[in-house]
Design a protein around this motif. Sequence first.
Motif, PDB file in Angstrom:
ATOM      1  N   VAL A   1       0.215  -4.607   4.722  1.00  0.00           N
ATOM      2  CA  VAL A   1       1.160  -5.638   4.266  1.00  0.00           C
ATOM      3  C   VAL A   1       1.490  -5.434   2.791  1.00  0.00           C
ATOM      4  O   VAL A   1       2.645  -5.551   2.372  1.00  0.00           O
ATOM      5  N   VAL A   2       0.466  -5.100   1.983  1.00  0.00           N
ATOM      6  CA  VAL A   2       0.687  -4.836   0.555  1.00  0.00           C
ATOM      7  C   VAL A   2       1.688  -3.701   0.373  1.00  0.00           C
ATOM      8  O   VAL A   2       2.638  -3.802  -0.410  1.00  0.00           O
ATOM      9  N   LEU A   3       1.484  -2.599   1.111  1.00  0.00           N
ATOM     10  CA  LEU A   3       2.393  -1.457   1.000  1.00  0.00           C
ATOM     11  C   LEU A   3       3.805  -1.846   1.417  1.00  0.00           C
ATOM     12  O   LEU A   3       4.786  -1.441   0.785  1.00  0.00           O
ATOM     13  N   GLY A   4       3.912  -2.653   2.473  1.00  0.00           N
ATOM     14  CA  GLY A   4       5.230  -3.092   2.926  1.00  0.00           C
ATOM     15  C   GLY A   4       5.963  -3.899   1.872  1.00  0.00           C
ATOM     16  O   GLY A   4       7.156  -3.706   1.633  1.00  0.00           O
ATOM     17  N   ILE A   5       5.248  -4.811   1.209  1.00  0.00           N
ATOM     18  CA  ILE A   5       5.858  -5.637   0.162  1.00  0.00           C
ATOM     19  C   ILE A   5       6.313  -4.768  -1.006  1.00  0.00           C
ATOM     20  O   ILE A   5       7.425  -4.928  -1.525  1.00  0.00           O
ATOM     21  N   ILE A   6       5.458  -3.831  -1.414  1.00  0.00           N
ATOM     22  CA  ILE A   6       5.795  -2.953  -2.544  1.00  0.00           C
ATOM     23  C   ILE A   6       7.013  -2.092  -2.221  1.00  0.00           C
ATOM     24  O   ILE A   6       7.927  -1.946  -3.041  1.00  0.00           O
ATOM     25  N   LYS A   7       7.054  -1.520  -1.014  1.00  0.00           N
ATOM     26  CA  LYS A   7       8.186  -0.674  -0.626  1.00  0.00           C
ATOM     27  C   LYS A   7       9.470  -1.485  -0.497  1.00  0.00           C
ATOM     28  O   LYS A   7      10.559  -0.987  -0.782  1.00  0.00           O
ATOM     29  N   ASN A   8       9.340  -2.749  -0.075  1.00  0.00           N
ATOM     30  CA  ASN A   8      10.523  -3.604   0.020  1.00  0.00           C
ATOM     31  C   ASN A   8      11.111  -3.905  -1.351  1.00  0.00           C
ATOM     32  O   ASN A   8      12.266  -4.322  -1.466  1.00  0.00           O
ATOM     33  N   HIS A   9      10.303  -3.734  -2.396  1.00  0.00           N
ATOM     34  CA  HIS A   9      10.782  -3.900  -3.766  1.00  0.00           C
ATOM     35  C   HIS A   9      11.051  -2.540  -4.414  1.00  0.00           C
ATOM     36  O   HIS A   9      11.141  -2.430  -5.633  1.00  0.00           O
ATOM     37  N   ASP A  10      11.173  -1.501  -3.570  1.00  0.00           N
ATOM     38  CA  ASP A  10      11.465  -0.140  -4.030  1.00  0.00           C
ATOM     39  C   ASP A  10      10.423   0.386  -5.008  1.00  0.00           C
ATOM     40  O   ASP A  10      10.740   1.129  -5.941  1.00  0.00           O
ATOM     41  N   GLY A  11       9.183  -0.001  -4.786  1.00  0.00           N
ATOM     42  CA  GLY A  11       8.094   0.497  -5.609  1.00  0.00           C
ATOM     43  C   GLY A  11       7.215   1.450  -4.830  1.00  0.00           C
ATOM     44  O   GLY A  11       7.517   1.816  -3.697  1.00  0.00           O
ATOM     45  N   TYR A  12       6.121   1.865  -5.440  1.00  0.00           N
ATOM     46  CA  TYR A  12       5.162   2.706  -4.737  1.00  0.00           C
ATOM     47  C   TYR A  12       3.772   2.419  -5.280  1.00  0.00           C
ATOM     48  O   TYR A  12       3.602   1.723  -6.286  1.00  0.00           O
ATOM     49  N   ILE A  13       2.762   2.928  -4.592  1.00  0.00           N
ATOM     50  CA  ILE A  13       1.384   2.647  -4.970  1.00  0.00           C
ATOM     51  C   ILE A  13       0.588   3.947  -4.969  1.00  0.00           C
ATOM     52  O   ILE A  13       0.799   4.814  -4.125  1.00  0.00           O
ATOM     53  N   ARG A  14      -0.290   4.096  -5.955  1.00  0.00           N
ATOM     54  CA  ARG A  14      -1.115   5.297  -6.086  1.00  0.00           C
ATOM     55  C   ARG A  14      -2.580   4.879  -6.091  1.00  0.00           C
ATOM     56  O   ARG A  14      -2.935   3.842  -6.646  1.00  0.00           O
ATOM     57  N   VAL A  15      -3.430   5.686  -5.456  1.00  0.00           N
ATOM     58  CA  VAL A  15      -4.846   5.345  -5.325  1.00  0.00           C
ATOM     59  C   VAL A  15      -5.713   6.465  -5.875  1.00  0.00           C
ATOM     60  O   VAL A  15      -5.486   7.639  -5.576  1.00  0.00           O
ATOM     61  N   GLU A  16      -6.701   6.098  -6.684  1.00  0.00           N
ATOM     62  CA  GLU A  16      -7.711   7.041  -7.152  1.00  0.00           C
ATOM     63  C   GLU A  16      -9.076   6.450  -6.840  1.00  0.00           C
ATOM     64  O   GLU A  16      -9.315   5.267  -7.090  1.00  0.00           O
ATOM     65  N   SER A  17      -9.962   7.263  -6.289  1.00  0.00           N
ATOM     66  CA  SER A  17     -11.288   6.761  -5.941  1.00  0.00           C
ATOM     67  C   SER A  17     -12.355   7.783  -6.295  1.00  0.00           C
ATOM     68  O   SER A  17     -12.193   8.979  -6.045  1.00  0.00           O
ATOM     69  N   GLU A  18     -13.433   7.297  -6.888  1.00  0.00           N
ATOM     70  CA  GLU A  18     -14.557   8.146  -7.269  1.00  0.00           C
ATOM     71  C   GLU A  18     -15.799   7.633  -6.562  1.00  0.00           C
ATOM     72  O   GLU A  18     -16.145   6.448  -6.668  1.00  0.00           O
ATOM     73  N   ALA A  19     -16.442   8.502  -5.805  1.00  0.00           N
ATOM     74  CA  ALA A  19     -17.586   8.104  -4.987  1.00  0.00           C
ATOM     75  C   ALA A  19     -18.677   7.426  -5.813  1.00  0.00           C
ATOM     76  O   ALA A  19     -19.037   7.887  -6.898  1.00  0.00           O
TER      77      ALA A  19
ATOM     78  N   GLU B   1      -0.088 -13.459  11.637  1.00  0.00           N
ATOM     79  CA  GLU B   1       0.577 -14.548  10.926  1.00  0.00           C
ATOM     80  C   GLU B   1       1.197 -14.081   9.615  1.00  0.00           C
ATOM     81  O   GLU B   1       2.317 -14.475   9.267  1.00  0.00           O
ATOM     82  N   ALA B   2       0.487 -13.221   8.877  1.00  0.00           N
ATOM     83  CA  ALA B   2       0.989 -12.754   7.576  1.00  0.00           C
ATOM     84  C   ALA B   2       2.275 -11.952   7.735  1.00  0.00           C
ATOM     85  O   ALA B   2       3.212 -12.092   6.940  1.00  0.00           O
ATOM     86  N   ILE B   3       2.325 -11.114   8.764  1.00  0.00           N
ATOM     87  CA  ILE B   3       3.516 -10.295   8.993  1.00  0.00           C
ATOM     88  C   ILE B   3       4.684 -11.160   9.434  1.00  0.00           C
ATOM     89  O   ILE B   3       5.825 -10.966   9.002  1.00  0.00           O
ATOM     90  N   VAL B   4       4.412 -12.131  10.300  1.00  0.00           N
ATOM     91  CA  VAL B   4       5.462 -13.040  10.760  1.00  0.00           C
ATOM     92  C   VAL B   4       6.089 -13.780   9.581  1.00  0.00           C
ATOM     93  O   VAL B   4       7.314 -13.889   9.473  1.00  0.00           O
ATOM     94  N   LYS B   5       5.249 -14.279   8.681  1.00  0.00           N
ATOM     95  CA  LYS B   5       5.756 -15.023   7.523  1.00  0.00           C
ATOM     96  C   LYS B   5       6.598 -14.126   6.619  1.00  0.00           C
ATOM     97  O   LYS B   5       7.661 -14.528   6.142  1.00  0.00           O
ATOM     98  N   MET B   6       6.114 -12.902   6.369  1.00  0.00           N
ATOM     99  CA  MET B   6       6.828 -11.986   5.490  1.00  0.00           C
ATOM    100  C   MET B   6       8.186 -11.599   6.077  1.00  0.00           C
ATOM    101  O   MET B   6       9.215 -11.640   5.394  1.00  0.00           O
TER     102      MET B   6
ATOM    103  N   LEU C   1      11.228   0.562  14.849  1.00  0.00           N
ATOM    104  CA  LEU C   1      10.830   0.640  13.445  1.00  0.00           C
ATOM    105  C   LEU C   1       9.323   0.835  13.327  1.00  0.00           C
ATOM    106  O   LEU C   1       8.555   0.320  14.134  1.00  0.00           O
ATOM    107  N   THR C   2       8.913   1.582  12.300  1.00  0.00           N
ATOM    108  CA  THR C   2       7.495   1.821  12.049  1.00  0.00           C
ATOM    109  C   THR C   2       7.012   0.945  10.900  1.00  0.00           C
ATOM    110  O   THR C   2       7.665   0.854   9.866  1.00  0.00           O
ATOM    111  N   LYS C   3       5.877   0.291  11.095  1.00  0.00           N
ATOM    112  CA  LYS C   3       5.286  -0.532  10.043  1.00  0.00           C
ATOM    113  C   LYS C   3       4.651   0.355   8.985  1.00  0.00           C
ATOM    114  O   LYS C   3       4.152   1.433   9.309  1.00  0.00           O
ATOM    115  N   PRO C   4       4.623  -0.107   7.722  1.00  0.00           N
ATOM    116  CA  PRO C   4       5.187  -1.355   7.213  1.00  0.00           C
ATOM    117  C   PRO C   4       6.709  -1.309   7.180  1.00  0.00           C
ATOM    118  O   PRO C   4       7.301  -0.267   6.900  1.00  0.00           O
TER     119      PRO C   4
END
Length: 236
Positions: free
Chosen positions: A58-76, A120-125, A211-214
């Motif tokens: 859902v987070v990714l869907g909201i960001i993409k709907n605002h023409d944004g993007y998200i980057r992830v970095e993780s260190e064990a 419910e969250a997807i329906v509302k969005m 259509l494919t989610k998000p």
Amino acid sequence: EKSENSPLRFGEGLGEGYLRISISDTGSGIPSDIMERIFEPFFTTKGIGEGTGMGLSVVLGIIKNHDGYIRVESEANRQTTFYVYLPVIIEEEKKITTCSVPAENLPKGQEHILLVDDEEAIVKMMAQMLSLSGYKVTPLTDTTKAIAFFRNAPESVNLVISDMTMPKMTGLELAAHLKAIRADIPIILCSGYNESVTEETLKAVGIREYLTKPIVRSDLAKSIRNALSHASETNH
């Protein structure tokens, strides 16, 4: 092969003209073997009943709907950082220019849409997106109630948008029930990344739009008009 601290980017961005928001934790990190799947709908490492696997999707869907993007970095065994990039709006002489396509340029309408998804969250969005585009929306999270609603007034609904995977029946099964009540009702089916639906399967139940989610708002807007236009042409 990506290491556990390699950054991954989801969504498209131009690199300039974006505001960056970073969120970090001090947890155990995200294992490299699941890093590329964390935004998939319904993917979760939690036990049964502890999570739906829809939060990051859902987070990714909201960001993409605002023409944004998200980057992830993780260190064990140290931390994970999410970087959210959103386009900056520049106001100059009362004229607003953005990096994104203006929402007012997207196709709109006033038709009645029956929206069915058990989350419910997807329906509302999605209901909010559709309402902002001028549509009348009946949002439901139960397929049985959706069938009952449609059977009661089939001609009042112009379009149905349904999720694919739901507890009581699939979106394909729901489509078959609705088509049995009114054969010409246009239906848009939405599914997650890991759900394989062939074109032949969709045609078998009379579904033309998929259509494919998000869900991206611009794709949704175009699919709605395509489905309604085809239904109108078929009925004339």
